[in-house]
Structure formats: C-alpha cells, structure tokens
Design a protein around this motif. Sequence first.
Motif, short mmCIF file in Angstrom:
data_model
loop_
_atom_site.label_atom_id
_atom_site.label_comp_id
_atom_site.label_asym_id
_atom_site.label_seq_id
_atom_site.Cartn_x
_atom_site.Cartn_y
_atom_site.Cartn_z
N PHE A 35 0.83 -1.20 0.00
CA PHE A 35 0.00 0.00 0.00
C PHE A 35 0.87 1.26 0.00
O PHE A 35 0.62 2.21 -0.72
CB PHE A 35 -0.92 -0.03 1.22
CG PHE A 35 -1.99 1.01 1.18
CD1 PHE A 35 -3.13 0.80 0.42
CD2 PHE A 35 -1.85 2.19 1.87
CE1 PHE A 35 -4.12 1.77 0.36
CE2 PHE A 35 -2.83 3.16 1.83
CZ PHE A 35 -3.97 2.95 1.06
N PHE A 84 -7.92 5.03 -5.47
CA PHE A 84 -8.41 4.08 -4.47
C PHE A 84 -9.74 3.48 -4.89
O PHE A 84 -9.93 2.26 -4.90
CB PHE A 84 -8.56 4.81 -3.12
CG PHE A 84 -8.85 3.91 -1.97
CD1 PHE A 84 -7.83 3.38 -1.21
CD2 PHE A 84 -10.15 3.58 -1.65
CE1 PHE A 84 -8.09 2.54 -0.15
CE2 PHE A 84 -10.43 2.73 -0.58
CZ PHE A 84 -9.40 2.21 0.18
N ILE A 86 -4.74 -4.48 -4.06
CA ILE A 86 -3.39 -3.97 -3.80
C ILE A 86 -2.60 -3.88 -5.11
O ILE A 86 -1.92 -2.89 -5.38
CB ILE A 86 -2.67 -4.90 -2.79
CG1 ILE A 86 -3.32 -4.78 -1.40
CG2 ILE A 86 -1.21 -4.60 -2.70
CD1 ILE A 86 -2.95 -3.54 -0.65
N TRP A 91 -3.99 -1.08 -7.28
CA TRP A 91 -3.66 0.17 -6.58
C TRP A 91 -2.23 0.61 -6.90
O TRP A 91 -1.97 1.76 -7.21
CB TRP A 91 -3.89 -0.05 -5.09
CG TRP A 91 -3.18 0.86 -4.13
CD1 TRP A 91 -2.06 0.58 -3.42
CD2 TRP A 91 -3.56 2.18 -3.74
NE1 TRP A 91 -1.71 1.64 -2.62
CE2 TRP A 91 -2.62 2.64 -2.80
CE3 TRP A 91 -4.61 3.03 -4.10
CZ2 TRP A 91 -2.68 3.89 -2.20
CZ3 TRP A 91 -4.67 4.29 -3.51
CH2 TRP A 91 -3.73 4.71 -2.58
#
Lengths: 159, 658
Positions: free
Chosen positions: B403, B429, B457, B460
């Motif tokens: 992250f 996001f 993840i 992202w």
Amino acid sequence: MNPKQRNRLILITVIVVCVGIAVTLAGIALKENINLFYNPTQIAAGEVPKDASFRVGGLVVEGSVRRNPGDLKVTFELTDGAEQVTVHYEGILPDLFREGQGIIAQGRMNAEGHVNASEVLAKHDETYMPPEVQDALDKAGNIEDAAAPGTSSKPAKGY
Amino acid sequence: MIPELGHFALISAFSIALVQGIFPMIGAHKGISGWVAMAKPAALAQFLFVSIAFGLLAYAFQTNDFSVAYIANNSNSALPAVYRFAAIWGGHEGSLLLWMLMLTGWGAAVAVFSDRLPPEMVARVLSVMGLIAIGFMLFILFTSNPFDRLPVPPMDGRDLNPLLQDPGLVIHPPMLYMGYVGFSVAFAFALAALIGGRLDGAWARWSRPWTVVAWSFLTIGIVLGSWWAYYELGWGGWWFWDPVENASFMPWLMGTALIHSLAVAEKRSVFKSWTVLLAIFCFSLSLLGTFLVRSGVLTSVHAFATDPTRGVFILGFLAVVVGGSLMIYAWRAPQVKSTGTFELFSRETILLANNILLVVACISVLLGTLYPLLIDALEMGKISVGPPYFNSVFVPIMIPLAFLMVLGPMVRWKGDSIMNLVRTLRVVFITALIIALLAPWLLYGETAPLAVLGTFIGVWVVLGTFLEMYHRVRNKVNIWQGLKNLPRSYYGMVIAHLGMAVVIIGITLTSHFSDERDLRMYPGDQKELGGYLFTFEGVHQQEGPNYTASVGVIRISKDGKEVTSLDAAKRTYRVQTMPMTEAGIDSNLFRDLYVAIGDSLGDGSWAVRLYYKPYIFWLWLGGFMMGIGGILAASDRRYRIARRIKQDAPEQASTAVA
C-alpha cells in the motif's frame, strides 16, 4: 519538548506499538503451526495428542505398501525398528518413496490409532536420511545403518 | 597436474588476500600511500588467480578427471557437457569456489570502477573484502578443497544429482551467489565509511549502485529458483518456505530495506547509522544463508551435503564477521550526526515505515526458520514450522508495505499535506476497489475476500505508480519530452514497483483460482479442468543420454479444438538409480497447463497430476521486472556524474563529519 523531539517520540511510540503487535501475532502463529515429530515407538505408547497435526518418520516396511483399486488411496507401515505404525494417504507419492526408504509423513491420528497423512515427504537424494528418522532409528537401536543399500555414507545429524 | 595447479592458484589467491586485507587498511589509517595503492592491483590479482582455479576445475570436469574426488562425486562421463560445467557448483566444494569467484569478481569490479573515489576509501573497501576472502579461502583450503585427489581413481563418476541436471541449475546458483556475495560490497562500503569516519551522503551515493545491482541479481536468482522448483520438483509449487529458500529470501528482504534506506541517506543525510546497520545485517544474513545451506543443519530438500566440521567453521566465521562489525559500529556510529530534519508526514517517514515492515518481515521469517533448530539444539524435541505460519505472518505485513509503495514516491521529502494526498489518490483508491471487486468475479465467476484484497493492492500500485508518473510531467509543455527527460533511476523504480504489483496479482489469482487434481487414469481417460479437456493417451518408454524415461502423453483440447499435447516424464537416472519427475507444461501469459505422472499403479493405470494454474507466469514476469528495474536504476548517469563532482570536494565532506 521541541517539535523535533515530539515528532521523534510519536514515531518511536508508533514503531514500538506496531512491532509489538507484529511480534505477538508471529508468536501466536508460530504456536499454532508447529508440528512436533514423533517416532513409531512414541505413537505406539500413545504419546501423540488427539486433534493435533504432527510428523512421524521411519522406514517404509518392505511389502507393506497396499494400493486401493480405483483411486489413489494408499496404506503403508512405518517402522523405527521397534514399533510400527500404519499410515493412510491419498495422492501421488514422492519420487523417492519406496519400500525400505526413510520418509516423513505429516498428518493426524484417526480413531483406530492410524495416521491419516496429508503430506508424505521423501528427500531428493538416495543416500539421504532425514535427521529425525536417523535419530528415531538410533533410539530404537535395532538397525545399524539405515542408508540405502549399496552406499556407506551415514549422513550427519544437525547439531 | 591440472588439479595441483588449481590448488596452487587457490593458495596464491589466499596469499594475495592476506596482502589485500591487511596492508591497505593500515596504509589508509597511517597515511602510507604506497600501501593504499596496493589495494587495487591486489584485488585484480586475486580475481585472476581464483579465475584460474575455477577455469582449471572446469577443465578437469570437461576432461572427466575422476581422480579428483569432487569430480568423481559430482560428474559422470555420460553427463552432457553443459551439465559437466554446471556440476562445478553442483556440490559443496565447487559452490564455495563459485562464491569466491563472485567475491573476488565484485572486488575486481570495485577496483576498476572506483577511479573517482578517494583512494583511502577504495583501500578500506577492498581491504574489508580481502578480510572476507581470507576467511573463505581458509575454509576452502582446510575443509573443502575441490582439488583433493582420490588415492584410487574410480572408473567413472557417481554422477550429478539428477535434480540438478536442468537448465535452471546452470544459471540459478550463479545469479543467487552474485546477489548474496554482492552484498559484501555494501557491507565493505559501510565498514570502510565507519572506520574512515566519513559516513555522509557521498558514501551513500557510492554504495547505492553496487547494492542495487547485487539486489537485482539476488531477485533474479530467487525468481529462477522458484521457477526451477515449479517445473522440476514435479508438483507445481513455486514457494515452499523451505529453510533454504528462506536463506536467500531473508537477505533479499533486508536488502530491499537497505536500498530504500540508502536513498534516504543519500538524498537527505538522515538514517545513516540505521543504513549501516542494515548493510551489516544484510551481509550477515547472506553468510547465515551460506551456513544454513552448507552446514547440513537443516532438514530440507536442498540439504545434499552434510558435514558438521564445516558448519562449525562457518558459524565461527559468522560470529567473527557479525561481532567484529557490530563492535566497529558501536565504536564509530555515535559520532554520526543526522543533519536533516523532517515532518511526521513526509517521504522519510514512509520509507522508514517501509524499512520497519521489511525488517519485521525478515525477523518473522528468521524466527520460523531458526526456531526448529534452536529447539533441536536445546534437546527439547524435534519440530517443524509449516508454511501456514509463514503465510499468516508474512501476508499481513506485505499488505501495508505494498500500500505504501504508491505513497513513497508521491509524498514530498521533509513534509507534505495529508489532505492533498488523500484528494489526489481518492480516485485511484475507488477505481482499484471497483476493479478488485469485479475482476475475479468476471474472470472466474466466483470471488473471495483475499482475492479481492490481493487484486486491489496490485491494481492500486499499478494505477498509483502511473498517476505519480503523470504528475511529474503534467506541467511540462511537451509530455513526451518530459517523459524522456525523467532519469533512468526513476524508470528503474517504476518498473520494479510495477513488477511487484504484477507478482502480487499473479500470486493472488493463482492461489485462488488454480484447479489441481491428482487422479488415477487409464489410457483414454478424460478430465475437464478450467475449461480444458485433458486426455491421457498412455505411457511409452524413452532412452536419454544417462537415464531411461517413462513418458506419459496427455492431449489437451478446448471446445473441441486441440490446444497442445504434453509429455510428462518420469526419468530414472542410471548411475544414481534415482527417479525424477519431469513435468509437461504449456505456458502462456494467462494460464499454465501442468501435467506430471506419478507411479504406475499396476493394472495399466497411472497416477496423474493435472493442474490448471492461471496467471502463474506473472510471478516470474514480475520478478524479472524487479531485477531489470534495479539494474536500470543502478545504470543512471547521475552516479557517474556525482562521483566526478564529489571527487573535487572530498576534503570538505570528510571534515563535515569529523
């Protein structure tokens, strides 16, 4: 306390808390995922706790491997020279699984006192003996050197 | 004669290592320029002699000189020539020689590419590397000489372990060792800077490209090892949390922390003593890895060689290296002053969090790896720690780490506004979340919380990385020109981060949507998996150069159209009478079809493994992207230019610290 010190204090506190949590979680995970090793003698003596995953090691008894017709179920006996234990397994056995070879099985006890194995491990070296198995054989004391026939090398145990 | 020459070359290399380890260090301390100048020629000469020894061992392997014990144990006249070469590092003695070749090779590279460094610094760095070489040379010469002769040479050799007769093994160990041993350079730079009292931004800048290159090799080595295990061990696993894998993974985790903390040390001149500590731990873990693999303390698929005297030597060496370097650290580090300050929310803090997460991950792996050994050593019983431990500890640590990968490059040094960042990343996001919720479901018609999390993840990181890249060029007049002007080290980072995202997505999808079946099949039997129809055609015999094989043929079709026909073999090697599974794999970017055969079950049926593994190729793809990203970053012009500038002002730099 100046801003620099305050920042540092906050950082250190956060780090200590996070690392503390991580270590605790790791400790719990470790406790839950340890597999104790037992030899056939200990299993025969009923030392293995119920409902716990554990490992057993020994030599596959000559002539004991029985396959179930129609599927991949297989049953075999493991010995440490003193006692024997019956192991059930379903799946493909490793390349080096054969009668007389030292192997390790991981699984749980069933109601009849047999081992239901979820995994069977044999090492990728014909002369290699898992240290646990060698140790179990030494303790039982009936087999001099259990390495595969035609070889003389006795692998060292860890220390 | 040839093996004796090889032995002699090793002894010569050892003598040179003594010179390289002792004189330049004293020379740099006392200001004797003649002794300082000895460092470079010594490093080159040492590399030359170890290369000669290595070349002679290779020659002895190629000419089947079975009077040499190591060759008699690890080769055979029927072994194909390429494996006779790879067999050099197929056993303990040769692996150590390869280790030495790498160590002296890195030393020689430092000697060649350090024209712009102050001579005292180079002398100290090469001296530390010489000291490491002394230790390993002693080890080779006294416990593990690959040139030892047999009194009675056998007619033929005992052959290379069949598991190792594979193209993967030709390149996997050299890559891994390049990485392992490469961390010795980072270690040597750290110690040299500590001893010389010039732990500054310049030191971080010198050390950085070396560390990144070593890290890249280690990354590629680990990926190759995982790939090799996947196709060679015959049951389709790609990571086992085996202690030997952990042995290479721990330096990788620590090294990843190190390359990030070196960035902070270079740019902002903070975290310097922490960085030095990481460099020490990183190389210590490399040594620990060597100890774990080479001493035979482990129960593991890799534990081929076992000899406790060797283990004791490496353990002692490890103690000297760790203890010695930590003592130097304790003595010199208090003089190091951080010059920069930073706010709580800044790139420094994010990279600090990265470091802590990686170090904690590394410690948790170390705990799981060493705990069984500790319990065994204390006679408290024999235990094993299973993969569930590693998965349940490792995955939660990796999620925040991945992250943060988007935040790191985006947040400014010194300090930034959280609200701005939230505003910027809000869209990323939400988009990533929507894709993660829909993608697995659209692809496979089912989903799971962890599959959503993993996909989220990965997506992202991909989106965040591209957004950050866009931010860098959006104010430029010409976006393409702006992209062209971004430094190579930046692109290295982007590719490595995207590689990590690819790995995460690959692991997530392959873990959740693989279909794996072990079956008992008769010739003609069929089975459908992941939309593919597998037909078992039966087994025939085949002769190889040094083995015989039972080859199972499995035809695969989809919607009535033939896709491929795979051969899954079970080989029996003639010399070691050892069976080996050779899986048949049809691989593309989106899925692997994996087949292997087990035993003949007697009545004409065979045990057969049929796997459908989606996106597994992304694991190796992403891993290679990380390695290539690292090499790209290390080749940035900035390191070469920076050296030139620093050379003009080395005196100022050293007085600033003192």
